[in-house]
Design a protein around this motif. Structure first.
Motif, PDB file in Angstrom:
ATOM      1  N   GLY A   8       0.803  -1.221   0.000  1.00 38.04           N
ATOM      2  CA  GLY A   8       0.000   0.000   0.000  1.00 38.04           C
ATOM      3  C   GLY A   8       0.834   1.268   0.000  1.00 38.04           C
ATOM      4  N   ALA A   9       2.047   1.183   0.536  1.00 41.98           N
ATOM      5  CA  ALA A   9       2.938   2.351   0.597  1.00 41.98           C
ATOM      6  C   ALA A   9       3.983   2.321  -0.506  1.00 41.98           C
ATOM      7  CB  ALA A   9       3.624   2.411   1.961  1.00 41.98           C
ATOM      8  N   GLY A  10       3.875   1.373  -1.446  1.00 45.94           N
ATOM      9  CA  GLY A  10       4.838   1.304  -2.547  1.00 45.94           C
ATOM     10  C   GLY A  10       6.169   0.708  -2.162  1.00 45.94           C
ATOM     11  N   HIS A  11       6.203  -0.066  -1.061  1.00 41.03           N
ATOM     12  CA  HIS A  11       7.436  -0.703  -0.574  1.00 41.03           C
ATOM     13  C   HIS A  11       8.528   0.340  -0.310  1.00 41.03           C
ATOM     14  CE1 HIS A  11       5.426  -4.390  -1.615  1.00 41.03           C
ATOM     15  NE2 HIS A  11       5.420  -4.089  -2.898  1.00 41.03           N
ATOM     16  N   PRO A  12       8.354   1.136   0.738  1.00 42.83           N
ATOM     17  CA  PRO A  12       9.319   2.219   1.005  1.00 42.83           C
ATOM     18  C   PRO A  12      10.709   1.718   1.373  1.00 42.83           C
ATOM     19  CG  PRO A  12       7.736   1.995   2.804  1.00 42.83           C
ATOM     20  CD  PRO A  12       7.257   1.113   1.713  1.00 42.83           C
ATOM     21  N   LEU A  13      11.702   2.509   1.034  1.00 42.49           N
ATOM     22  CA  LEU A  13      13.093   2.211   1.361  1.00 42.49           C
ATOM     23  C   LEU A  13      13.347   2.530   2.826  1.00 42.49           C
ATOM     24  CD1 LEU A  13      13.833   3.733  -1.928  1.00 42.49           C
ATOM     25  CD2 LEU A  13      15.412   1.921  -1.296  1.00 42.49           C
ATOM     26  N   ARG A  14      13.732   1.518   3.587  1.00 43.71           N
ATOM     27  CA  ARG A  14      14.054   1.727   4.997  1.00 43.71           C
ATOM     28  C   ARG A  14      15.507   2.156   5.159  1.00 43.71           C
ATOM     29  NH1 ARG A  14       9.959   2.866   7.545  1.00 43.71           N
ATOM     30  NH2 ARG A  14      11.044   2.363   9.473  1.00 43.71           N
ATOM     31  N   LEU A  15      16.358   1.637   4.286  1.00 44.73           N
ATOM     32  CA  LEU A  15      17.769   2.016   4.272  1.00 44.73           C
ATOM     33  C   LEU A  15      18.219   2.109   2.825  1.00 44.73           C
ATOM     34  CD1 LEU A  15      19.230  -0.357   7.039  1.00 44.73           C
ATOM     35  CD2 LEU A  15      18.897   2.110   7.247  1.00 44.73           C
ATOM     36  N   ALA A  16      19.136   3.030   2.546  1.00 50.15           N
ATOM     37  CA  ALA A  16      19.705   3.163   1.198  1.00 50.15           C
ATOM     38  C   ALA A  16      21.160   3.574   1.330  1.00 50.15           C
ATOM     39  CB  ALA A  16      18.935   4.181   0.369  1.00 50.15           C
ATOM     40  N   GLY A  17      22.042   2.807   0.707  1.00 50.30           N
ATOM     41  CA  GLY A  17      23.473   3.091   0.779  1.00 50.30           C
ATOM     42  C   GLY A  17      23.832   4.409   0.106  1.00 50.30           C
ATOM     43  N   THR A  18      25.005   4.910   0.441  1.00 55.70           N
ATOM     44  CA  THR A  18      25.426   6.221  -0.068  1.00 55.70           C
ATOM     45  C   THR A  18      25.536   6.238  -1.596  1.00 55.70           C
ATOM     46  OG1 THR A  18      27.736   5.576   0.321  1.00 55.70           O
ATOM     47  CG2 THR A  18      26.633   6.840   2.043  1.00 55.70           C
ATOM     48  N   ARG A  19      26.009   5.150  -2.181  1.00 55.53           N
ATOM     49  CA  ARG A  19      26.154   5.116  -3.638  1.00 55.53           C
ATOM     50  C   ARG A  19      24.795   4.981  -4.333  1.00 55.53           C
ATOM     51  NH1 ARG A  19      30.907   2.322  -2.031  1.00 55.53           N
ATOM     52  NH2 ARG A  19      29.962   0.256  -2.270  1.00 55.53           N
ATOM     53  N   VAL A  20      23.837   4.316  -3.675  1.00 55.45           N
ATOM     54  CA  VAL A  20      22.487   4.249  -4.236  1.00 55.45           C
ATOM     55  C   VAL A  20      21.865   5.641  -4.250  1.00 55.45           C
ATOM     56  CG1 VAL A  20      20.181   3.255  -3.996  1.00 55.45           C
ATOM     57  CG2 VAL A  20      22.183   1.870  -3.444  1.00 55.45           C
ATOM     58  N   CYS A  21      22.008   6.370  -3.165  1.00 61.89           N
ATOM     59  CA  CYS A  21      21.468   7.733  -3.094  1.00 61.89           C
ATOM     60  C   CYS A  21      22.166   8.655  -4.098  1.00 61.89           C
ATOM     61  CB  CYS A  21      21.621   8.287  -1.682  1.00 61.89           C
ATOM     62  SG  CYS A  21      20.581   7.456  -0.451  1.00 61.89           S
ATOM     63  N   ALA A  22      23.468   8.446  -4.292  1.00 64.20           N
ATOM     64  CA  ALA A  22      24.221   9.285  -5.226  1.00 64.20           C
ATOM     65  C   ALA A  22      23.709   9.138  -6.656  1.00 64.20           C
ATOM     66  CB  ALA A  22      25.704   8.942  -5.165  1.00 64.20           C
ATOM     67  N   LEU A  23      23.185   7.960  -7.003  1.00 64.70           N
ATOM     68  CA  LEU A  23      22.619   7.780  -8.342  1.00 64.70           C
ATOM     69  C   LEU A  23      21.518   8.787  -8.623  1.00 64.70           C
ATOM     70  CD1 LEU A  23      22.255   3.862  -8.382  1.00 64.70           C
ATOM     71  CD2 LEU A  23      23.868   5.199  -9.762  1.00 64.70           C
ATOM     72  N   PHE A  24      20.691   9.027  -7.601  1.00 66.25           N
ATOM     73  CA  PHE A  24      19.525   9.900  -7.764  1.00 66.25           C
ATOM     74  C   PHE A  24      19.797  11.337  -7.309  1.00 66.25           C
ATOM     75  CE2 PHE A  24      18.087   5.549  -7.301  1.00 66.25           C
ATOM     76  CZ  PHE A  24      17.174   5.423  -8.336  1.00 66.25           C
ATOM     77  N   GLY A  25      20.977  11.571  -6.773  1.00 63.59           N
ATOM     78  CA  GLY A  25      21.346  12.919  -6.356  1.00 63.59           C
ATOM     79  C   GLY A  25      20.595  13.408  -5.136  1.00 63.59           C
ATOM     80  N   ARG A  26      20.078  12.472  -4.309  1.00 64.52           N
ATOM     81  CA  ARG A  26      19.335  12.875  -3.112  1.00 64.52           C
ATOM     82  C   ARG A  26      19.248  11.673  -2.161  1.00 64.52           C
ATOM     83  NH1 ARG A  26      15.507  11.580  -7.001  1.00 64.52           N
ATOM     84  NH2 ARG A  26      13.821  10.189  -6.312  1.00 64.52           N
ATOM     85  N   GLU A  27      18.852  11.949  -0.949  1.00 65.23           N
ATOM     86  CA  GLU A  27      18.580  10.887   0.021  1.00 65.23           C
ATOM     87  C   GLU A  27      17.220  10.271  -0.312  1.00 65.23           C
ATOM     88  OE1 GLU A  27      18.553   8.188   2.300  1.00 65.23           O
ATOM     89  OE2 GLU A  27      20.163   9.478   3.093  1.00 65.23           O
ATOM     90  N   ILE A  28      17.202   8.985  -0.615  1.00 62.51           N
ATOM     91  CA  ILE A  28      15.944   8.345  -1.028  1.00 62.51           C
ATOM     92  C   ILE A  28      15.341   7.472   0.077  1.00 62.51           C
ATOM     93  CG2 ILE A  28      16.505   8.396  -3.482  1.00 62.51           C
ATOM     94  CD1 ILE A  28      17.238   5.425  -3.273  1.00 62.51           C
TER      95      ILE A  28
END
Length: 204
Positions: free
Chosen positions: A48-68
């Motif tokens: 129902g919430a779109g499977h939210p990210l509980r944790l995201a590594g620094t390189r994963v966030c860097a892909l999108f240019g923001r904290e996801i």
């Protein structure tokens, strides 16, 4: 698996699960996957919430240019891919089967990047705390990465992995081989017009 982070996480996950379908979330020690940690994420399995990210590594966030962290995982995908990804997460939840897949994306200038996605199930005692662990990592690092964020992800080719595949019944003429949890099928072809050989018939 093409990316070193995917191979490291999968090997660790395999070692932790033993003979079970999946290891428990509490068994995952971030320090034991230090090399893959920056490319790793954990999802809360909440459809129902779109499977939210509980944790995201620094390189994963860097892909999108923001904290996801906290964002719905499904919102990271383009419209054609979203329903397929949702199906992959459902298979992971219901059948305890993981997925490795190719992914592509573009930045705002139309420059492309190829990535690898890994999704692996985690066992929990309470369904409300259901989680999955995964990797999203670029196969090659372009010069613009980190300066120009990527847009929506597009899902490519994929295959399923995990313990559940070992228990599926196969036709008797197809024998599984390969590494544990990765099923490869062997088969043969019969040439058109080929005849069976056997002992020559006796003359009366």
């Amino acid at each position: 698996m093409k990316h070193a982070a995917s191979r490291e996480l999968y090997a660790y996950w395999e070692g932790k699960r033993g003979s079970r379908a999946a290891p428990e979330r509490a068994e995952i020690d971030p320090g034991a996957i230090r090399g893959a940690l920056g490319d790793t994420f954990i999802l809360a399995l909440d459809r129902g919430a779109g499977h939210p990210l509980r944790l995201a590594g620094t390189r994963v966030c860097a892909l999108f240019g923001r904290e996801i962290k906290g964002e719905p995982f499904l919102d990271l995908w383009d419209a054609p891919s979203r329903s397929v990804v949702e199906g992959l997460v459902s298979i992971l939840t219901e059948e305890c089967t993981g997925t490795v897949a190719g992914v592509s994306a573009e930045n705002q200038h139309g420059e492309t990047i190829d990535l690898e996605l890994l999704l692996l199930p985690l066992d929990v005692r309470r369904p409300s705390f259901a989680r999955t662990i995964g990797v999203l990592a670029p196969l090659e690092i372009p010069q613009w990465l980190g300066a120009s964020p990527i847009g929506a992800l597009t899902l490519g080719g994929r295959r399923h992995i995990g313990a559940a595949l070992e228990k599926r019944l196969l036709p008797r003429f197809m024998a599984p081989r390969g590494r544990r949890g990765l099923v490869v099928y062997e088969g043969g072809r019969t040439k058109v017009g080929a005849r069976k050989t056997g002992p020559a018939p006796r003359r009366a």
